[in-house]
Design a protein around this motif. Sequence first.
Motif, PDB file in Angstrom:
ATOM      1  N   ASN A 180      36.921  44.797  43.307  1.00 19.22           N
ATOM      2  CA  ASN A 180      37.623  46.080  43.338  1.00 19.22           C
ATOM      3  C   ASN A 180      36.728  47.221  43.824  1.00 19.22           C
ATOM      4  O   ASN A 180      37.235  48.246  44.294  1.00 19.22           O
ATOM      5  CB  ASN A 180      38.175  46.417  41.948  1.00 19.22           C
ATOM      6  CG  ASN A 180      39.529  45.788  41.682  1.00 19.22           C
ATOM      7  OD1 ASN A 180      40.568  46.376  41.925  1.00 19.22           O
ATOM      8  ND2 ASN A 180      39.529  44.555  41.194  1.00 19.22           N
ATOM      9  N   LYS A 236      45.971  39.567  47.079  1.00 22.01           N
ATOM     10  CA  LYS A 236      44.533  39.819  46.903  1.00 22.01           C
ATOM     11  C   LYS A 236      43.755  39.380  48.139  1.00 22.01           C
ATOM     12  O   LYS A 236      42.851  40.086  48.600  1.00 22.01           O
ATOM     13  CB  LYS A 236      44.018  39.075  45.667  1.00 22.01           C
ATOM     14  CG  LYS A 236      44.518  39.633  44.346  1.00 22.01           C
ATOM     15  CD  LYS A 236      44.053  38.780  43.184  1.00 22.01           C
ATOM     16  CE  LYS A 236      44.620  39.296  41.859  1.00 22.01           C
ATOM     17  NZ  LYS A 236      44.243  38.432  40.717  1.00 22.01           N
ATOM     18  N   TYR A 251      41.573  41.633  50.866  1.00 20.91           N
ATOM     19  CA  TYR A 251      40.211  41.228  51.237  1.00 20.91           C
ATOM     20  C   TYR A 251      40.085  41.091  52.752  1.00 20.91           C
ATOM     21  O   TYR A 251      39.100  41.531  53.357  1.00 20.91           O
ATOM     22  CB  TYR A 251      39.886  39.919  50.504  1.00 20.91           C
ATOM     23  CG  TYR A 251      38.927  38.990  51.201  1.00 20.91           C
ATOM     24  CD1 TYR A 251      37.558  39.169  51.087  1.00 20.91           C
ATOM     25  CD2 TYR A 251      39.393  37.918  51.963  1.00 20.91           C
ATOM     26  CE1 TYR A 251      36.684  38.301  51.721  1.00 20.91           C
ATOM     27  CE2 TYR A 251      38.536  37.057  52.590  1.00 20.91           C
ATOM     28  CZ  TYR A 251      37.183  37.257  52.472  1.00 20.91           C
ATOM     29  OH  TYR A 251      36.310  36.408  53.095  1.00 20.91           O
ATOM     30  N   SER A 310      44.955  48.052  45.552  1.00 14.97           N
ATOM     31  CA  SER A 310      44.230  47.081  44.717  1.00 14.97           C
ATOM     32  C   SER A 310      44.480  47.332  43.237  1.00 14.97           C
ATOM     33  O   SER A 310      44.591  46.385  42.449  1.00 14.97           O
ATOM     34  CB  SER A 310      42.720  47.156  45.007  1.00 14.97           C
ATOM     35  OG  SER A 310      42.436  46.758  46.319  1.00 14.97           O
ATOM     36  N   TYR A 316      45.816  44.115  41.197  1.00 10.36           N
ATOM     37  CA  TYR A 316      44.962  43.501  40.183  1.00 10.36           C
ATOM     38  C   TYR A 316      45.400  43.838  38.760  1.00 10.36           C
ATOM     39  O   TYR A 316      44.998  43.169  37.822  1.00 10.36           O
ATOM     40  CB  TYR A 316      43.505  43.920  40.386  1.00 10.36           C
ATOM     41  CG  TYR A 316      42.814  43.151  41.483  1.00 10.36           C
ATOM     42  CD1 TYR A 316      42.100  41.988  41.209  1.00 10.36           C
ATOM     43  CD2 TYR A 316      42.891  43.563  42.803  1.00 10.36           C
ATOM     44  CE1 TYR A 316      41.477  41.273  42.215  1.00 10.36           C
ATOM     45  CE2 TYR A 316      42.273  42.857  43.823  1.00 10.36           C
ATOM     46  CZ  TYR A 316      41.565  41.711  43.512  1.00 10.36           C
ATOM     47  OH  TYR A 316      40.954  40.992  44.512  1.00 10.36           O
TER      48      TYR A 316
END
Length: 300
Positions: A51, A214, A218, A272, A276
């Motif tokens: 993160n 996720k 990335y 994010s 998350y």
Amino acid sequence: SLSAGLDLPGRFLFATLTLMTLIAILVFIEEAVYIYRKIPSSKRSIIIWINAAAPVISTTSCIGMWVPRSTMFTDFTAGIFFAIVIHKFLMMMIKECGGQKVLLRRFENGHFTISTGPCCCCCLCLPRVPITRQTLFWLKLGTFQFAVFRPVLIFLSIVLWTNGNYVLYNLSPKGPALWISCFIGALTLFALWAVGIMFRKVRILLKCKNIIPKFALYQFIVILNHLQTTIINVFATQKIIPCAPPLSSTARGSYIAQQLLIMEMFLITVISRVVYRRKYHDLEPPECVAEEPGDKKQTP
């Protein structure tokens, strides 16, 4: 000073981008506190590292925007940090599967498909590799080497730069910049290849843990921090981005890259936090999955 040379729109842009960086840092701090309280200790540090990628890149870009002479150091700092994050992302996928032992039990008779990007996406004839402790070791080594060798090469670049031997935009075969950049590029491809192989195998299993968004975040950080910046720097070196006194073409290219990264990393930081923090269930034990291999209707 830099602020004295800016007109009113320029000052407004710099102030807005600085505010976005500060907000990104505050969002990350709030998210880190949440992760520290709610996530098990075995996954806590890895998820915080991942993160932190976007806020760190945004911060280094903001510093480079305000202090142009620090661009060499800020870019290298962001590069070192993200090299570690790539290794952490691979380890997060293993942790989300329950750890290495549980992953090996889940895929006891499974195989890794190594014909995947960015190295071998066109090599469909490559054999599938059995999932063993040894192959997992090689995948982890593929990202770990990047986390180790990239800081070493960046340190070497800084030493050569302080001595006047390293010029970032001089891609002559006689200069060290071309060879160091090519070597770092090769290490980057191998690290991303290892992550891609692991993701291709676990993406269905970890779909309930939001691994696809996720991984998408990335990938966006990889593309924006590396490919986008490289393209802008090449355009600036070839004078496609015109100079605007007192800024040269390379200086303008650096400013454009930093300002774009600040805005993009701000958006990724906010997204994010949503991805998350979303609630998801733990995976079923491997024994339960093995008992019902034909039940495709049951959702995880």
